[in-house]
Scaffold this motif. Structure first.
Motif, mmCIF file in Angstrom:
data_model
loop_
_atom_site.group_PDB
_atom_site.id
_atom_site.type_symbol
_atom_site.label_atom_id
_atom_site.label_comp_id
_atom_site.label_asym_id
_atom_site.label_seq_id
_atom_site.Cartn_x
_atom_site.Cartn_y
_atom_site.Cartn_z
ATOM 1 N N SER A 410 1.662 5.969 -15.487
ATOM 2 C CA SER A 410 1.020 5.135 -14.468
ATOM 3 C C SER A 410 -0.480 5.023 -14.718
ATOM 4 C CB SER A 410 1.278 5.713 -13.075
ATOM 5 O OG SER A 410 2.664 5.705 -12.795
ATOM 6 N N ALA A 427 0.453 -0.587 -6.983
ATOM 7 C CA ALA A 427 -0.480 0.300 -6.286
ATOM 8 C C ALA A 427 0.273 1.433 -5.587
ATOM 9 C CB ALA A 427 -1.289 -0.507 -5.274
ATOM 10 N N LYS A 428 1.456 1.107 -5.023
ATOM 11 C CA LYS A 428 2.253 2.139 -4.361
ATOM 12 C C LYS A 428 2.732 3.198 -5.367
ATOM 13 C CE LYS A 428 6.464 2.677 -1.620
ATOM 14 N NZ LYS A 428 7.622 1.983 -1.008
ATOM 15 N N ARG A 431 -0.253 5.375 -6.340
ATOM 16 C CA ARG A 431 -0.598 6.370 -5.322
ATOM 17 C C ARG A 431 0.423 7.523 -5.309
ATOM 18 N NH1 ARG A 431 -2.077 1.695 -2.371
ATOM 19 N NH2 ARG A 431 -0.006 1.601 -1.423
ATOM 20 N N ILE A 434 -0.277 9.801 -8.246
ATOM 21 C CA ILE A 434 -1.473 10.618 -8.013
ATOM 22 C C ILE A 434 -1.160 11.730 -7.028
ATOM 23 C CG2 ILE A 434 -3.806 10.576 -7.050
ATOM 24 C CD1 ILE A 434 -4.127 7.758 -8.203
ATOM 25 N N GLY A 435 -0.309 11.431 -5.992
ATOM 26 C CA GLY A 435 0.100 12.475 -5.061
ATOM 27 C C GLY A 435 0.887 13.580 -5.766
ATOM 28 N N GLU A 438 -1.565 15.779 -7.505
ATOM 29 C CA GLU A 438 -2.249 16.683 -6.564
ATOM 30 C C GLU A 438 -1.314 17.846 -6.166
ATOM 31 O OE1 GLU A 438 -3.330 14.143 -3.404
ATOM 32 O OE2 GLU A 438 -5.136 13.365 -4.405
#
Length: 592
Positions: A410, A427-428, A431, A434-435, A438
């Motif tokens: 991604s 974009a979804k 995100r 990226i989550g 994290e």
């Protein structure tokens, strides 16, 4: 004691028919030319069953014993025997095969009474005869005596060879033609030669334990007991013996020596009987020492083999110096034991290859120690450690590769499309990736703190109930508390991660349909919690399907990797196993 039954016939079928009618436990002898080579003596009790066709082979001395005469009625031998009162009972061949047992008991009683009368007559006759002047005993050859003692000591470690030496000495020192040694074993006395045997309940045993004397068949000096004398004389006749020498130990009969007639045919004298008593005492001492020497020889042989194949051992007195051949680490261990007065142990390691233990001996205040060289175990343990480390690194690498793969794709796509606007779907996805990164960072941070969390006491029933409520799964627990010392936060993360992964991997299931069951086994420090996760179409990374050599690994989630490590910290295991509803995930936990 029952009389001896002598079957005098050459017809095997007729003898078998007679034997079938004789009660169990009676002594039976088939008459042969070798049956009674030395004749009989007063006190011998016997009943003769005589076939008319074998009368010519019957020894003359047996004609005086109670006889059952079997023949063909109205035949010349049969009628002559009846006219001369040759026997007590006369039977035809057919009658003897059916009615012989009707007369056995009566004739046995008659034979015993007759033998008692013979004993008393013989005693009275000997009392009337003036005793001759005893001859001077021939001196025992000193060379033969020393030769016997040398052979006995040389064969002290083997009972059979020791008995053979005493048999040879009986011919040299006692001038006996033959000797049979009855030694105590189990529930009776068995002869060292042949098949002769008599039990502990034999009247002979009771008599000799009460009257520990040498019994001479021709010169009876025992107390006046006709019944006992009858039993003894029957044994003398059956064994062909002239002298019975008991082997005693404080009133307990250990054995019996049966000696035949003297080589020169003369009766045994008082000096012979006295020498036989000392001979029996010497045999008793030698047999006692022989068993001890045999045991010592066996222990010495075992010790020699143990020194070759078993760990080395050492016993030291209170002030004894440690030998130089003892390894340095063992010598240091012995010094620690003498200083601390406690049992000390060392395990093999990369620094030293010995496994050793040492402690104090309360009896002598000395030190015991044993050790063994275990360098091969150290080498094998190092090899296993390397393999386990490689496996752990491989699993971690596969897991991180799976977790980072999608996110990196991604991010690479986003970098290539930085000059163009992103779609809502792109974009979804970005995100979400990226989550995931994290979340991965948080879980990697947890790895650093696994050993820093302090365990506390917890009830696994409450813990499982909370897992069921939070995850929406069915729970089965028992009525008894299952208390473990564990890190509750780590276990909650581990089981939540496992349940989450199993739920996501269930293909085609509208609802997870998982069941968590709790059981326990053991108690105290060995208390173990047993948990099983049941459901359909279960799949868990690295566990189910079970890994196969050469297959593509299915490790994927860092959470599952951390869950397995948390279980290992709690001395637990996780694996797949068969269950009622199919394959289950089985988990065990113990206090950490």
């Amino acid at each position: 004691m029952p009389s001896l039954l002598i079957l005098a016939t050459a017809d095997d079928d007729l003898a078998a028919a007679w034997e079938r009618q004789i009660p169990q436990g009676r002594s039976i002898v088939r008459l042969t030319p070798q049956s009674f080579p030395g004749g009989s003596r007063p006190g011998f009790s016997a009943v003769v069953v005589l076939d008319a066709a074998a009368e010519a082979q019957l020894p003359a001395f047996l004609a005086s014993y109670p006889t059952i005469y079997v023949g063909e009625p109205r035949s010349l031998p049969f009628e002559q025997a009846r006219m001369t009162h040759r026997a007590k009972v006369y039977l035809s061949y057919d009658e003897s095969s059916r009615r012989l047992s009707d007369f056995i008991d009566l004739l046995e009683e008659l034979a015993e009474k007759q033998s008692m009368v013979e004993i008393l007559v013989e005693k009275s006759r000997r009392a009337e005869v003036t005793r001759s002047v005893p001859k001077q005993p021939a001196p025992v050859d000193t060379i033969e005596l020393w030769d016997f003692l040398e052979g006995a000591v040389e064969n002290l470690d083997t009972r059979d060879r020791l008995i053979a030496e005493f048999r040879r000495a009986s011919r040299q020192l006692l001038h006996a033609s033959h000797a049979v040694f009855f030694l105590r074993e189990g529930d009776g006395f068995r002869a060292d030669r042949g098949t002769s045997y008599f039990g502990l309940d034999d009247p002979l045993v009771a008599f000799l334990e009460t009257h520990p004397v040498v019994i001479d068949g021709t010169n009876w000096d025992s107390p006046a007991d006709p019944v006992a004398e009858l039993a003894v004389r029957n044994r003398l006749a059956m064994w062909g013996a002239r002298l019975l020498v008991p082997v005693h130990d404080n009133g307990r009969l250990l054995g019996l020596i049966a000696l035949g007639v003297r080589d020169d045919g003369q009766p045994y004298e008082d000096t012979d009987r006295t020498r036989a008593v000392f001979f029996a005492r010497l045999l008793r001492h030698f047999l006692s020492r022989s068993s001890q020497v045999s045991r010592l020889s066996q222990l010495a042989e075992q010790s020699a083999l143990g020194a070759k194949y078993l760990p080395s051992t050492l016993l030291l007195a209170a002030g004894e110096t440690v030998p130089r051949h003892v390894p340095l680490v063992v010598r240091d261990l012995i010094g620690r034991v003498r200083r601390s007065r406690e049992v000390c142990r060392i395990s093999p390691s990369a620094d030293q290859p010995f496994r050793a233990s040492a402690g104090l001996m309360a009896e002598s205040n000395g030190v015991w120690a044993f050790w063994e060289e275990a360098s091969s175990e150290v080498h094998d343990a190092a090899g296993r450690s390397r393999e386990e480390r490689r496996g752990l690194l491989r699993e971690l690498a596969l897991t991180l590769s799976h977790e980072l793969g999608n996110a990196l794709v991604s991010l690479a796509t986003f970098r290539q499309m930085k000059d163009r606007p992103l779609s809502a779907e792109m974009a979804k996805t970005l995100r979400a990736d990226i989550g995931q990164l994290e979340k991965l960072n948080q879980r990697l941070g947890m790895m650093q703190n696994l050993d820093e969390i302090e365990p506390t006491e917890m009830d696994m029933r409450d813990f499982v109930q909370r897992l069921g409520d939070s995850g929406g799964i069915e729970v089965e627990v028992g009525p008894d508390a299952v208390r473990l010392i564990a890190a509750e936060g780590l276990l909650e993360f581990a089981f939540s991660s496992l349940i989450e992964s199993l739920s996501e991997n269930q293909v085609g299931a509208k609802q997870p349909g998982l069941t968590l069951q709790l059981r326990s086994t053991g108690s105290g420090d060995e208390l173990t919690a047993l948990l099983s996760i049941k459901g359909r179409n279960l799949e868990l990374e690295g566990i189910l399907p079970e890994p196969v050599d050469g297959a593509v690994p299915n490790q994927g989630r860092i959470a599952v990797f951390l869950a397995k490590e948390i279980l290992r910290l709690h001395r637990g295991e996780i694996h797949a196993g068969p269950g009622i509803q199919g394959t289950e995930i089985l988990i065990s936990l113990r206090s950490c």
